[in-house]
Design a protein around this motif. Structure first.
Motif, short mmCIF file in Angstrom:
data_model
loop_
_atom_site.label_atom_id
_atom_site.label_comp_id
_atom_site.label_asym_id
_atom_site.label_seq_id
_atom_site.Cartn_x
_atom_site.Cartn_y
_atom_site.Cartn_z
N LEU A 113 -36.44 -2.04 28.49
CA LEU A 113 -36.86 -1.02 27.62
C LEU A 113 -37.12 -1.76 26.22
O LEU A 113 -38.17 -1.33 25.38
CB LEU A 113 -35.41 -0.24 27.16
CG LEU A 113 -35.68 0.84 25.94
CD1 LEU A 113 -36.62 1.92 26.36
CD2 LEU A 113 -34.34 1.69 25.78
N SER A 114 -36.35 -2.61 25.86
CA SER A 114 -36.54 -3.58 24.48
C SER A 114 -38.11 -4.19 24.64
O SER A 114 -38.51 -4.27 23.50
CB SER A 114 -35.50 -4.52 24.30
OG SER A 114 -35.38 -5.40 25.46
N GLY A 115 -38.46 -4.69 25.77
CA GLY A 115 -39.66 -5.08 25.82
C GLY A 115 -40.85 -4.50 25.96
O GLY A 115 -41.88 -4.75 25.90
N ALA A 116 -40.66 -3.18 26.11
CA ALA A 116 -41.66 -2.24 26.58
C ALA A 116 -42.10 -1.03 25.44
O ALA A 116 -42.92 -0.28 25.61
CB ALA A 116 -41.72 -1.76 27.97
N VAL A 117 -40.73 -0.73 24.81
CA VAL A 117 -40.73 0.47 24.06
C VAL A 117 -42.05 0.90 23.06
O VAL A 117 -42.52 1.80 22.95
CB VAL A 117 -39.35 0.77 23.18
CG1 VAL A 117 -39.50 -0.44 22.10
CG2 VAL A 117 -39.30 2.08 22.50
#
Length: 292
Positions: free
Chosen positions: A156-160
């Motif tokens: 999630l943190s890399g794609a949000v």
């Protein structure tokens, strides 16, 4: 098959609708979409292959390859009948924070500008999506759905940020304000009118002046602006002046009367009344609230 008279769903932005999750489903012949009630999320379906037979309350659709279907968060959704061939589709769930609604009429609907400005501090851009639509290009569209699915595999943190950007690109490609099937130049004329008003908002502007400068009859300018923005040129002019006044009240110490004059209002009392109607507070109290 897309039929005339399909409902249009509209959203007020900013804030823009925001992506929550997506996935791909593949149905064999005889499989059917599950029935759901009041999901609480918008469900945007992009059919890649085959045919879905879907219903929402008293409406029913055949959604084939290259078509999109937008199911509403507060309705009952169900399968009209099972798939007759292998059918694959991408589904995207999203939420909205601002006003949204559904327009049954052929004329476009617009969000309430005064209410939106009072709540979010800016006039709305009204996104309009067909409930049953067509992806631009070949089945599979411009690829945002496929890229969203790939991003779901990342943390999630890399794609949000990238997921939200791709989701907004998909909405933009479906937005009926960007896709006029009649080939009308209404949007181009409206944008020219907006640019001129923004460049000259502090000057005395009339319909005759706009007509002369833009080389279109004022009635035609009005039709174009109403179709694209839901505002007449004079209404857009006042909105522009109020926005500039709000900035001057925040960024300068000029008196309310001086601010009114600088942005083109003829009298301070009329300016104060319209400012209060738009932002829910008088210019003086607005300044006092933010300058303490």
């Amino acid at each position: 098959m897309i039929q005339q008279g399909e409902p249009t769903v509209y959203f007020a932005a900013p804030p823009f609708p925001y992506f929550t999750e997506c996935g791909r489903s593949v149905y064999a012949p005889g499989d059917a979409h599950p029935s759901r009630r009041a999901l609480g999320l918008f469900d945007l379906i992009l059919v890649e292959r085959g045919m879905l037979y879907m219903g929402e309350e008293d409406r029913q659709w055949e959604v084939g390859a290259g078509n999109t279907l937008l199911l509403l968060p507060d309705r009952y959704h169900y399968s009209v009948r099972p798939c007759e061939e292998e059918t694959s589709f991408t589904w995207i769930h999203f939420r909205v924070l601002g006003e949204w609604g559904i327009a049954e009429e052929a004329e476009p609907a617009f969000a309430d500008r005064d209410r939106h400005a009072a709540q979010f501090g800016t006039p709305p851009y009204t996104i309009r999506l067909p409930q049953l639509g067509t992806l631009p290009g070949a089945p599979g569209g411009s690829g945002e759905g496929e890229r969203l699915l790939r991003l779901e595999e990342r943390s999630l943190s890399g794609a949000v940020w990238e997921r939200q950007r791709l989701f907004e690109e998909l909405l933009r490609s479906l937005d009926l304000r960007r896709r006029d099937p009649s080939g009308s130049p209404a949007e181009s004329v409206a944008e020219r009118t907006e640019r001129y008003i923004r460049a000259h908002y502090a000057e005395p502007l009339t319909g005759a002046i706009l007509s002369n400068e833009l080389h279109f009859h004022y009635n035609y300018l009005t039709r174009c602006m109403k179709r694209v923005n839901g505002l007449t040129p004079m209404e857009y002019l006042e909105e522009c002046r109020l926005e500039q006044a709000r900035l001057l009240l925040l960024r300068t110490e000029a008196s309310v009367a001086s601010v009114a004059e600088k942005v083109g209002f003829e009298t301070a009392p009329y300016f104060s009344r319209r400012f209060a109607e738009r932002f829910g507070i008088s210019p003086l109290r607005f300044r006092q609230r933010h300058m303490r």
